[in-house]
Design a protein around this motif. Structure first.
Motif, mmCIF file in Angstrom:
data_model
loop_
_atom_site.group_PDB
_atom_site.id
_atom_site.type_symbol
_atom_site.label_atom_id
_atom_site.label_comp_id
_atom_site.label_asym_id
_atom_site.label_seq_id
_atom_site.Cartn_x
_atom_site.Cartn_y
_atom_site.Cartn_z
ATOM 1 N N LYS A 9 17.705 42.800 29.125
ATOM 2 C CA LYS A 9 17.203 43.982 29.749
ATOM 3 C C LYS A 9 18.359 45.088 29.987
ATOM 4 O O LYS A 9 18.035 46.010 29.748
ATOM 5 N N GLU A 10 19.356 44.695 30.065
ATOM 6 C CA GLU A 10 20.599 45.313 30.608
ATOM 7 C C GLU A 10 21.015 46.393 29.191
ATOM 8 O O GLU A 10 20.751 45.989 28.038
ATOM 9 N N SER A 11 21.110 47.607 29.497
ATOM 10 C CA SER A 11 21.534 48.494 28.774
ATOM 11 C C SER A 11 22.931 48.186 28.156
ATOM 12 O O SER A 11 23.711 47.488 28.975
ATOM 13 N N GLU A 43 16.974 38.633 31.471
ATOM 14 C CA GLU A 43 17.608 39.301 32.162
ATOM 15 C C GLU A 43 18.787 40.085 31.584
ATOM 16 O O GLU A 43 19.074 41.421 31.577
ATOM 17 N N ILE A 99 25.502 48.899 30.802
ATOM 18 C CA ILE A 99 25.817 47.873 32.118
ATOM 19 C C ILE A 99 26.536 46.876 31.442
ATOM 20 O O ILE A 99 27.107 45.941 32.223
ATOM 21 N N LEU A 100 26.444 46.378 30.160
ATOM 22 C CA LEU A 100 27.075 45.179 29.601
ATOM 23 C C LEU A 100 28.770 45.533 29.380
ATOM 24 O O LEU A 100 29.001 44.811 28.440
ATOM 25 N N ASN A 121 28.446 43.662 37.421
ATOM 26 C CA ASN A 121 27.123 43.718 36.874
ATOM 27 C C ASN A 121 26.743 42.350 36.423
ATOM 28 O O ASN A 121 25.151 42.260 36.412
#
Length: 164
Positions: free
Chosen positions: A100-102, A97, A105-106, A125
């Motif tokens: 997968k985060e861009s 998971e 988003i991180l 997030n």
């Protein structure tokens, strides 16, 4: 019965070991990757690198681990007090998971966190990925904050870009 094991390899050779593991049957491996923007004096470039350098996750039976020793980049299986460490499927799913985060988003807005302070991801997030996981703040500079995540078997570092 198959379990997820953590294997150690030479840093910067994780992908080479994965190529060698492709030739083995009866195993599944997972190398979590992160994408980050690197900047040099004359250019910027997106780089993909291992999220946890020097480690690969391997799903197999414990008896198959002995077949890894001839591989040139393999350095051993993670052990704690002489016992081979296996991790739960949920830990691998959390890593998937996170992967997968861009990169956007991180990033996260953090309240004022001091070094060595314990933090839980109850909002923002990361609340779904790291619910029930605590982390210790290692570094807190102007651009990034670095945590050590305390998962059940394998603590690892997570460096998060701060939102402005």
């Amino acid at each position: 019965m198959t379990f997820w094991f953590i294997i150690k390899c030479r840093k910067l050779f994780e992908r080479k070991l994965c190529e060698q593991l492709d030739r083995m049957s009866g195993i599944e491996y997972y190398l979590p990757l992160k994408k980050e923007l690197k900047q040099w004096s004359d250019r910027k470039k997106w780089i993909t690198s291992p999220m946890i350098p020097g480690y690969i996750f391997l799903k197999t039976e414990e008896k198959n681990l002995k077949h890894l020793y001839p591989f040139s980049y393999f350095m051993g299986v993670l052990m704690e007090q002489g016992i081979i460490v296996s991790i739960k499927e949920i830990e691998i799913e959390r890593l998937r998971e996170l992967e997968k985060e861009s990169p956007e988003i991180l990033s996260h807005t953090f309240e004022k966190l001091e070094k060595n302070q314990i933090h839980t991801f109850e909002t923002g997030n990361f609340k779904d990925i790291f619910k029930d996981v605590s982390a210790t703040v290692l570094e807190n500079d102007s651009d990034h904050i670095t945590f050590v995540l305390h998962t059940s078997a394998f603590p690892f570092r997570l460096k998060i870009r701060k939102k402005c």
